[in-house]
Design an enzyme around this catalytic site. Structure first.
Site, mmCIF file in Angstrom:
data_model
loop_
_atom_site.group_PDB
_atom_site.id
_atom_site.type_symbol
_atom_site.label_atom_id
_atom_site.label_comp_id
_atom_site.label_asym_id
_atom_site.label_seq_id
_atom_site.Cartn_x
_atom_site.Cartn_y
_atom_site.Cartn_z
ATOM 1 N N LYS A 41 41.084 35.650 35.750
ATOM 2 C CA LYS A 41 41.912 35.035 35.500
ATOM 3 C C LYS A 41 42.987 35.132 36.423
ATOM 4 O O LYS A 41 43.714 34.054 36.254
ATOM 5 C CB LYS A 41 42.971 35.971 34.213
ATOM 6 C CG LYS A 41 41.918 36.057 32.964
ATOM 7 C CD LYS A 41 42.188 37.041 32.095
ATOM 8 C CE LYS A 41 41.098 37.418 31.380
ATOM 9 N NZ LYS A 41 41.387 38.885 30.944
ATOM 10 N N GLY A 42 42.598 35.311 37.169
ATOM 11 C CA GLY A 42 44.052 35.820 38.591
ATOM 12 C C GLY A 42 44.208 35.256 39.492
ATOM 13 O O GLY A 42 45.017 35.016 39.882
ATOM 14 N N GLU A 97 41.104 30.331 44.183
ATOM 15 C CA GLU A 97 41.651 32.132 44.431
ATOM 16 C C GLU A 97 41.952 32.836 44.007
ATOM 17 O O GLU A 97 43.063 32.731 44.689
ATOM 18 C CB GLU A 97 39.711 32.082 44.694
ATOM 19 C CG GLU A 97 39.367 34.041 45.006
ATOM 20 C CD GLU A 97 39.092 34.517 43.394
ATOM 21 O OE1 GLU A 97 40.003 34.066 42.748
ATOM 22 O OE2 GLU A 97 37.766 35.315 43.391
ATOM 23 N N ASP A 98 42.254 33.579 43.299
ATOM 24 C CA ASP A 98 42.984 34.353 44.137
ATOM 25 C C ASP A 98 43.618 35.023 44.858
ATOM 26 O O ASP A 98 44.460 36.315 45.518
ATOM 27 C CB ASP A 98 43.758 35.300 42.794
ATOM 28 C CG ASP A 98 42.346 36.873 42.952
ATOM 29 O OD1 ASP A 98 41.182 36.732 42.616
ATOM 30 O OD2 ASP A 98 42.359 37.448 41.783
ATOM 31 N N ASP A 101 38.462 39.794 48.947
ATOM 32 C CA ASP A 101 38.462 41.023 49.487
ATOM 33 C C ASP A 101 36.734 40.947 50.230
ATOM 34 O O ASP A 101 36.962 41.323 51.612
ATOM 35 C CB ASP A 101 38.245 42.150 48.028
ATOM 36 C CG ASP A 101 38.463 42.966 48.532
ATOM 37 O OD1 ASP A 101 39.103 44.302 49.496
ATOM 38 O OD2 ASP A 101 37.782 44.275 47.297
ATOM 39 N N LYS A 129 42.091 39.221 52.040
ATOM 40 C CA LYS A 129 41.858 41.139 53.098
ATOM 41 C C LYS A 129 40.727 40.638 53.857
ATOM 42 O O LYS A 129 39.621 41.736 53.916
ATOM 43 C CB LYS A 129 41.475 42.431 51.691
ATOM 44 C CG LYS A 129 42.849 42.501 51.272
ATOM 45 C CD LYS A 129 42.384 43.307 50.643
ATOM 46 C CE LYS A 129 42.805 44.322 48.945
ATOM 47 N NZ LYS A 129 42.263 45.173 48.059
ATOM 48 N N PHE A 150 45.243 47.550 47.587
ATOM 49 C CA PHE A 150 45.598 47.395 46.130
ATOM 50 C C PHE A 150 47.080 46.737 45.804
ATOM 51 O O PHE A 150 47.657 46.808 45.104
ATOM 52 C CB PHE A 150 45.269 48.506 45.165
ATOM 53 C CG PHE A 150 44.271 47.566 44.154
ATOM 54 C CD1 PHE A 150 43.147 47.549 43.608
ATOM 55 C CD2 PHE A 150 45.340 47.608 43.146
ATOM 56 C CE1 PHE A 150 42.799 46.471 42.536
ATOM 57 C CE2 PHE A 150 44.768 47.005 41.460
ATOM 58 C CZ PHE A 150 43.283 46.235 41.811
ATOM 59 N N VAL A 151 46.954 45.675 45.095
ATOM 60 C CA VAL A 151 47.933 44.878 45.450
ATOM 61 C C VAL A 151 47.662 44.160 44.021
ATOM 62 O O VAL A 151 46.822 43.726 43.111
ATOM 63 C CB VAL A 151 48.306 43.364 46.196
ATOM 64 C CG1 VAL A 151 48.827 43.908 47.266
ATOM 65 C CG2 VAL A 151 46.639 42.418 46.755
ATOM 66 N N ASP A 157 45.982 42.245 39.017
ATOM 67 C CA ASP A 157 46.203 42.626 37.130
ATOM 68 C C ASP A 157 45.767 44.005 38.270
ATOM 69 O O ASP A 157 44.646 44.404 38.930
ATOM 70 C CB ASP A 157 45.547 42.102 36.452
ATOM 71 C CG ASP A 157 43.862 43.095 36.724
ATOM 72 O OD1 ASP A 157 42.993 42.642 37.471
ATOM 73 O OD2 ASP A 157 43.130 43.141 35.840
ATOM 74 N N ARG A 163 49.760 40.852 35.874
ATOM 75 C CA ARG A 163 50.124 40.190 36.432
ATOM 76 C C ARG A 163 51.052 38.836 36.253
ATOM 77 O O ARG A 163 51.061 37.903 36.596
ATOM 78 C CB ARG A 163 48.468 39.401 35.070
ATOM 79 C CG ARG A 163 47.171 39.099 35.047
ATOM 80 C CD ARG A 163 46.081 38.569 35.202
ATOM 81 N NE ARG A 163 45.121 39.200 34.289
ATOM 82 C CZ ARG A 163 44.042 39.356 34.864
ATOM 83 N NH1 ARG A 163 44.265 38.573 36.701
ATOM 84 N NH2 ARG A 163 42.973 39.839 35.224
#
Ligand code: IMP
Ligand code: MG
Length: 177
Positions: A41-42, A97-98, A101, A129, A150-151, A157, A163
């Site tokens: 969902k990001g 994509e959000d 990582d 990142k 962690f963002v 989320d 969100r």
């Protein structure tokens, strides 16, 4: 006590950067249609803002995937919960994509999607990142590189919360509410 949140990237900076990405994508595709595939969902907030700023014929589709593993580390084996509605064959696909990582999820997903014979395939990510990378993945369009924190916000989320924040934030202290 509520979670303590501080702002890492304010709303005006986010929107200004997405504006630049939209212009860049519009130039790069030279009038060709583009098919955005958002990873739920990001990516939803980023995808809507980006799509509004691309001056080309745009179509949208979504996938939802999860990577097997524990809560903090993805394994790299991706399970598809929701596949695209339409075929990717012959299309100029831009995966949205959000955040990238470790890169495990995206490197696995890109392999699956490349096998579906798109005309072209590129990757756009709001955040990256790079210091956390385990699998080599390079986005074609990156909003911001962020440090190893962690963002949350603008689609991202923490336990499904936050969100809807209009900025990218960091949780400084986890509360008990
Ligand atoms: P990767 O397989 O390690 O690259 O995992 C990427 C996925 O993990 C992203 O699509 C996010 O859903 C999630 N993720 C990674 N870092 C963060 C973060 O800082 N905040 C929120 N979600 C994150
Ligand atoms: Mg994700």
């Amino acid at each position: 006590m509520k979670d303590k949140i501080s702002i890492m990237i304010p709303e005006d900076k986010l929107m200004a950067r997405i504006d630049e990405l939209g212009k860049q994508i519009t130039e790069d595709y030279k009038g060709e249609p583009i098919h955005l595939v958002g990873i739920l969902k990001g990516s939803v907030f980023f995808m809507c803002a980006l799509a509004e700023r691309i001056d080309l014929p745009v179509t949208l589709d979504f996938m939802q995937v999860s990577s097997y593993g524990d809560q903090t580390q993805s394994s790299g084996v991706v399970r598809i919960h929701k596949d695209t509605d339409e075929s990717l064959e012959g299309k100029n696909v831009l995966i949205v994509e959000d955040i990238i990582d470790s890169g495990r999820t995206m490197s696995y997903l890109l392999k699956i999607l490349e096998a579906r014979k798109p005309k072209s395939m590129k990757l756009a990510t709001l955040l990256d990142k790079p210091s956390r990378r385990v699998c080599e993945v390079t986005a074609d369009y990156t909003g911001f590189e962020v440090e190893d924190k962690f963002v949350i916000g603008f689609g991202l989320d923490f336990a499904q919360k936050y969100r809807n924040l209009p900025f990218i934030g960091v949780i400084d202290e986890i509360g008990d509410e």
